[in-house]
Design a protein around this motif. Structure first.
Motif, PDB file in Angstrom:
ATOM      1  N   THR A 136      70.227 -16.394   9.321  1.00 58.45           N
ATOM      2  CA  THR A 136      70.480 -16.448  10.578  1.00 58.45           C
ATOM      3  C   THR A 136      69.970 -17.927  11.226  1.00 58.45           C
ATOM      4  N   PHE A 137      68.674 -18.346  10.610  1.00 57.24           N
ATOM      5  CA  PHE A 137      68.195 -19.805  11.153  1.00 57.24           C
ATOM      6  C   PHE A 137      69.311 -20.868  10.720  1.00 57.24           C
ATOM      7  N   SER A 138      69.659 -20.822   9.507  1.00 56.11           N
ATOM      8  CA  SER A 138      70.556 -22.067   8.921  1.00 56.11           C
ATOM      9  C   SER A 138      71.778 -21.731   9.679  1.00 56.11           C
ATOM     10  N   THR A 139      72.425 -21.110   9.847  1.00 55.85           N
ATOM     11  CA  THR A 139      73.840 -20.788  10.341  1.00 55.85           C
ATOM     12  C   THR A 139      73.720 -21.103  11.876  1.00 55.85           C
ATOM     13  N   ALA A 140      72.925 -20.452  12.581  1.00 53.39           N
ATOM     14  CA  ALA A 140      72.656 -20.718  14.055  1.00 53.39           C
ATOM     15  C   ALA A 140      72.454 -22.257  14.294  1.00 53.39           C
ATOM     16  N   LEU A 141      71.223 -22.850  13.563  1.00 54.86           N
ATOM     17  CA  LEU A 141      70.992 -24.176  13.781  1.00 54.86           C
ATOM     18  C   LEU A 141      72.118 -25.148  13.558  1.00 54.86           C
ATOM     19  N   ALA A 142      72.906 -24.813  12.389  1.00 56.18           N
ATOM     20  CA  ALA A 142      73.933 -25.661  12.046  1.00 56.18           C
ATOM     21  C   ALA A 142      75.050 -25.496  13.299  1.00 56.18           C
ATOM     22  N   PHE A 143      75.237 -24.472  13.865  1.00 61.37           N
ATOM     23  CA  PHE A 143      76.301 -24.380  15.115  1.00 61.37           C
ATOM     24  C   PHE A 143      75.586 -25.191  16.322  1.00 61.37           C
ATOM     25  N   PHE A 144      74.339 -25.061  16.736  1.00 62.36           N
ATOM     26  CA  PHE A 144      73.589 -25.840  17.713  1.00 62.36           C
ATOM     27  C   PHE A 144      73.810 -27.252  17.287  1.00 62.36           C
ATOM     28  N   GLU A 145      73.460 -27.659  16.073  1.00 63.69           N
ATOM     29  CA  GLU A 145      73.547 -29.338  15.547  1.00 63.69           C
ATOM     30  C   GLU A 145      75.003 -29.483  16.071  1.00 63.69           C
ATOM     31  N   HIS A 146      76.050 -28.706  15.670  1.00 61.69           N
ATOM     32  CA  HIS A 146      77.440 -29.056  16.077  1.00 61.69           C
ATOM     33  C   HIS A 146      77.572 -29.211  17.594  1.00 61.69           C
ATOM     34  N   LEU A 147      77.016 -28.352  18.413  1.00 69.28           N
ATOM     35  CA  LEU A 147      77.148 -28.574  19.689  1.00 69.28           C
ATOM     36  C   LEU A 147      76.357 -29.814  20.324  1.00 69.28           C
ATOM     37  N   ASP A 148      75.379 -30.135  19.747  1.00 72.04           N
ATOM     38  CA  ASP A 148      74.558 -31.355  19.853  1.00 72.04           C
ATOM     39  C   ASP A 148      75.462 -32.629  19.796  1.00 72.04           C
ATOM     40  N   GLU A 149      76.377 -32.423  18.784  1.00 71.80           N
ATOM     41  CA  GLU A 149      77.162 -33.776  18.395  1.00 71.80           C
ATOM     42  C   GLU A 149      78.339 -33.831  19.613  1.00 71.80           C
ATOM     43  N   ALA A 150      78.717 -32.710  20.161  1.00 75.32           N
ATOM     44  CA  ALA A 150      79.751 -32.218  21.121  1.00 75.32           C
ATOM     45  C   ALA A 150      79.156 -32.744  22.529  1.00 75.32           C
ATOM     46  N   TYR A 151      77.753 -32.684  22.670  1.00 76.17           N
ATOM     47  CA  TYR A 151      77.106 -32.637  23.914  1.00 76.17           C
ATOM     48  C   TYR A 151      76.211 -33.807  23.685  1.00 76.17           C
ATOM     49  N   PRO A 152      76.136 -35.107  23.242  1.00 75.73           N
ATOM     50  CA  PRO A 152      75.007 -35.717  22.904  1.00 75.73           C
ATOM     51  C   PRO A 152      74.180 -36.108  24.096  1.00 75.73           C
ATOM     52  N   GLU A 153      74.619 -36.276  25.338  1.00 68.02           N
ATOM     53  CA  GLU A 153      73.769 -36.425  26.519  1.00 68.02           C
ATOM     54  C   GLU A 153      72.705 -35.251  26.813  1.00 68.02           C
ATOM     55  N   GLN A 154      73.080 -34.145  26.709  1.00 65.23           N
ATOM     56  CA  GLN A 154      72.600 -32.884  26.971  1.00 65.23           C
ATOM     57  C   GLN A 154      71.456 -32.933  25.784  1.00 65.23           C
ATOM     58  N   ALA A 155      71.915 -33.115  24.476  1.00 67.64           N
ATOM     59  CA  ALA A 155      71.090 -32.969  23.564  1.00 67.64           C
ATOM     60  C   ALA A 155      69.849 -34.079  23.674  1.00 67.64           C
ATOM     61  N   ALA A 156      70.031 -35.308  23.890  1.00 71.08           N
ATOM     62  CA  ALA A 156      69.104 -36.163  24.139  1.00 71.08           C
ATOM     63  C   ALA A 156      68.128 -35.876  25.284  1.00 71.08           C
ATOM     64  N   ALA A 157      68.945 -35.328  26.383  1.00 73.85           N
ATOM     65  CA  ALA A 157      67.861 -34.782  27.388  1.00 73.85           C
ATOM     66  C   ALA A 157      66.781 -33.881  27.095  1.00 73.85           C
ATOM     67  N   ALA A 158      67.543 -33.046  26.219  1.00 75.08           N
ATOM     68  CA  ALA A 158      66.516 -31.733  25.797  1.00 75.08           C
ATOM     69  C   ALA A 158      65.382 -32.526  24.478  1.00 75.08           C
ATOM     70  N   LYS A 159      65.958 -33.243  23.956  1.00 76.96           N
ATOM     71  CA  LYS A 159      64.715 -33.712  23.160  1.00 76.96           C
ATOM     72  C   LYS A 159      63.881 -34.420  23.793  1.00 76.96           C
ATOM     73  N   ALA A 160      64.290 -35.183  24.890  1.00 80.56           N
ATOM     74  CA  ALA A 160      63.073 -36.093  25.554  1.00 80.56           C
ATOM     75  C   ALA A 160      62.189 -35.155  26.183  1.00 80.56           C
ATOM     76  N   GLU A 161      62.899 -34.091  26.915  1.00 81.83           N
ATOM     77  CA  GLU A 161      62.006 -33.047  27.539  1.00 81.83           C
ATOM     78  C   GLU A 161      60.767 -32.368  26.621  1.00 81.83           C
ATOM     79  N   LEU A 162      61.406 -32.228  25.397  1.00 79.30           N
ATOM     80  CA  LEU A 162      60.413 -31.701  24.254  1.00 79.30           C
ATOM     81  C   LEU A 162      59.036 -32.515  23.920  1.00 79.30           C
ATOM     82  N   GLU A 163      59.709 -33.885  23.891  1.00 78.95           N
ATOM     83  CA  GLU A 163      58.754 -34.836  23.644  1.00 78.95           C
ATOM     84  C   GLU A 163      57.596 -35.299  24.546  1.00 78.95           C
ATOM     85  N   ARG A 164      57.973 -34.819  26.018  1.00 75.07           N
ATOM     86  CA  ARG A 164      57.185 -34.855  27.011  1.00 75.07           C
ATOM     87  C   ARG A 164      56.305 -33.892  26.987  1.00 75.07           C
ATOM     88  N   ASP A 165      56.624 -32.612  26.559  1.00 75.39           N
ATOM     89  CA  ASP A 165      55.719 -31.412  26.525  1.00 75.39           C
ATOM     90  C   ASP A 165      54.631 -31.609  25.398  1.00 75.39           C
TER      91      ASP A 165
END
Length: 165
Positions: A136-165
């Motif tokens: 479950t983790f490997s396949t779900a995270l593979a899909f989420f990574e696929h979406l990160d590639e399709a939505y790079p701005e949203q992925a960068a914003a979310a990663k920046a938010e995590l780094e602030r926390d």
């Protein structure tokens, strides 16, 4: 053995009655054994963040014999992008057996989810639990990574938010 004869042993040579039931303790024991961080909410549901995405372990059914692991893509995409997100999700679903993926409109953003559910009415081995969690983790995270590639701005914003926390 006849066509309709039930086997007397199950996976790993366990006798059919020797499979241990699904329980919250087995799930948390698995997570502890793998040094995974998690929490338990007021309803007794087990959850945690893996690669920045929230995953929950739900026991469902009359006897809580179904294990469903559900992950949510932790990105903010406007609800107006629903058609494009559905195309990404449906294309992935068409080529893979699991996890089940779906999109929900949640106020003005999209919630994108991955789920994998299995019926353990007769119990399960530790190996089955490991396989369920790992796949479950490997396949779900593979899909989420696929979406990160399709939505790079949203992925960068979310990663920046995590780094602030």
């Amino acid at each position: 053995m006849g066509f309709f004869t039930k086997p007397t042993t199950g996976p790993s040579g366990f006798a059919a009655g020797d499979l241990a039931p699904l329980s919250a303790e087995r799930i948390t024991g698995y997570l502890d054994a793998h040094d995974m961080r998690y929490g338990v909410d007021d309803d007794g549901d087990i959850g945690g963040y893996w690669d920045g995405h929230l995953f929950y372990f739900f026991r469902l059914g009359q006897n809580q014999e179904y294990l469903q692991i559900r992950g949510r893509w932790n990105r903010q995409v406007a609800a107006t992008d629903l058609d494009a997100m559905l195309r990404h999700t449906n294309a992935w679903n068409a080529d893979r057996l699991w996890p089940k993926l779906y999109v929900r409109v949640e106020d003005d953003v999209l919630g994108v989810y991955a789920e994998h559910s299995v019926d353990y009415e007769h119990g399960l081995t530790d190996e089955q639990l490991d396989l369920h969690v790992a796949s479950t983790f490997s396949t779900a995270l593979a899909f989420f990574e696929h979406l990160d590639e399709a939505y790079p701005e949203q992925a960068a914003a979310a990663k920046a938010e995590l780094e602030r926390d």
